[in-house]
Structure formats: structure tokens, C-alpha cells
Design a protein around this motif. Structure first.
Motif, PDB file in Angstrom:
ATOM      1  N   PHE A 134     -18.516 -14.825  -2.938  1.00 14.53           N
ATOM      2  CA  PHE A 134     -17.500 -15.763  -3.749  1.00 14.53           C
ATOM      3  C   PHE A 134     -16.581 -16.502  -2.720  1.00 14.53           C
ATOM      4  N   ASP A 135     -16.239 -17.682  -3.230  1.00 14.98           N
ATOM      5  CA  ASP A 135     -15.356 -18.466  -2.325  1.00 14.98           C
ATOM      6  C   ASP A 135     -14.046 -18.163  -2.778  1.00 14.98           C
ATOM      7  N   PRO A 136     -13.014 -17.651  -2.045  1.00 19.98           N
ATOM      8  CA  PRO A 136     -11.938 -16.880  -2.168  1.00 19.98           C
ATOM      9  C   PRO A 136     -10.889 -18.182  -2.628  1.00 19.98           C
ATOM     10  N   GLU A 137     -10.960 -18.996  -2.224  1.00 26.10           N
ATOM     11  CA  GLU A 137     -10.058 -20.195  -2.352  1.00 26.10           C
ATOM     12  C   GLU A 137     -10.157 -20.764  -3.987  1.00 26.10           C
ATOM     13  N   PHE A 138     -11.408 -20.976  -4.187  1.00 28.63           N
ATOM     14  CA  PHE A 138     -11.627 -21.569  -5.539  1.00 28.63           C
ATOM     15  C   PHE A 138     -11.936 -20.408  -6.717  1.00 28.63           C
ATOM     16  N   ASN A 139     -12.235 -19.422  -6.078  1.00 26.44           N
ATOM     17  CA  ASN A 139     -12.744 -18.216  -6.896  1.00 26.44           C
ATOM     18  C   ASN A 139     -14.019 -18.628  -7.815  1.00 26.44           C
ATOM     19  N   ASN A 140     -15.093 -19.098  -6.992  1.00 27.11           N
ATOM     20  CA  ASN A 140     -16.279 -19.699  -7.534  1.00 27.11           C
ATOM     21  C   ASN A 140     -17.389 -18.889  -6.590  1.00 27.11           C
ATOM     22  N   ILE A 141     -18.494 -19.203  -7.139  1.00 28.04           N
ATOM     23  CA  ILE A 141     -19.471 -18.678  -6.191  1.00 28.04           C
ATOM     24  C   ILE A 141     -19.952 -19.435  -5.174  1.00 28.04           C
ATOM     25  N   ASP A 142     -20.017 -19.124  -3.961  1.00 26.74           N
ATOM     26  CA  ASP A 142     -20.272 -19.868  -2.693  1.00 26.74           C
ATOM     27  C   ASP A 142     -21.835 -19.929  -2.609  1.00 26.74           C
TER      28      ASP A 142
END
Length: 161
Positions: A134-142
Motif C-alpha cells: 500500500f502507498d502510505p501517502e495516498f492509502n492506495n495500492i502501490d
């Protein structure tokens, strides 16, 4: 069905499963293109022993109706579906080459992608979702990290053939 350490871990893994399956299948296609292995997919449903033929047919009808249902009807159909016995879905890649046959359980491969501690030989382990996907900055899947992990695991699976 694997057990998760927490409800949050289960939710995170569920969020990753469909994207992981997409990346796994795409990477399998790439491996098949670069190898002599021929592959085909099998989708099977394993029903609990007490499930009647009528219940299985009703399940299939509800699934079909849900595909074209509007949101209000979909919820009603889902409620009906939840009352029926639930099959275990097996999704398998069947490989053949020079008279050799191999099978890869795609769900197991996806759980390896989505979780940090999945081991099919140890079903008692409570799973943790791989939160690095997960991309912590955008709270989306990386998607880059997800693809890198899926690529690595599919390559390992083919290497072990």
C-alpha cells in the motif's frame, strides 16, 4: 480458507486479492510466452458434503442474476446467496510440456502476494497482510510494488517446475 490475525489484516488482504490475481495472471502469460509450457485454467467449486443439487442450482442462478442486477436488487440477491451453503472455489493453472503435467493453485499464489507469512503447508498460521503493498501517502495500492512481488513469485513458481 486461510485465517487472518485480525479483521484489519483480512480486509487489507481482500483489497489486494483482485489486483494480485490480475498481476499474477499477466505474469503467468509472460512466463508462458517465454517458455515451452502450455497452460490452461481450471475453475472448480467444491461444495460442502450436505449441499443438495437444488441448492447448487439456486446458487448458480443467484450468481447469474447478480451479474446484471441493479444495486437495490443486488443486495437482496446477496442476502439470499449468503443463506446457501458456500462452495470453495479452486482456481488452478494446469501446465503441460513434453508429457509432463504440473498444477499451480492460483489462490495460493495470490495469498503469497497479498500476505507476508502465507505458507500452504502451515494452515494454522494466522495471516498478516503485506502492508508494504500500500502507498502510505495516498492509502492506495502501490501497483509497482504489487507487480514486482507478483512477478518474483510467478518466476519462482515457474523456476520450481
Amino acid at each position: 480458507m486461510p485465517q487472518f490475525a485480525t479483521d484489519l489484516a483480512r480486509q487489507q488482504a481482500q483489497t489486494l486479492m483482485q489486483p494480485a490475481l490480475i498481476r499474477v495472471i499477466d505474469n503467468i502469460r509472460k512466463q508462458l510466452d517465454a517458455s515451452r509450457w502450455q497452460g490452461r485454467y481450471e475453475d472448480q467449486m467444491i461444495w460442502p458434503e450436505s449441499t443438495s443439487e437444488q441448492q447448487q442450482q439456486q446458487y448458480a442462478q443467484l450468481q447469474q442474476q447478480m451479474e446484471a442486477a441493479d444495486p437495490a436488487v443486488y443486495a437482496q440477491l446477496q442476502t439470499q446467496l449468503d443463506r446457501l451453503p458456500q462452495p470453495q472455489h479452486l482456481y488452478t493453472l494446469c501446465l503441460s510440456k513434453d508429457g509432463q503435467e504440473r498444477k499451480i493453485d492460483l489462490w495460493q499464489l495470490c495469498y503469497q502476494v497479498c500476505c507476508t507469512n502465507y505458507d500452504a503447508t502451515q494452515p494454522e498460521i494466522r495471516l498478516e497482510a503485506d502492508t508494504t503493498l500500500f502507498d502510505p501517502e495516498f492509502n492506495n495500492i502501490d501497483w509497482i510494488k504489487l507487480d514486482e512481488k507478483a512477478t518474483r513469485l510467478v518466476e519462482q513458481a515457474f523456476h520450481q517446475l
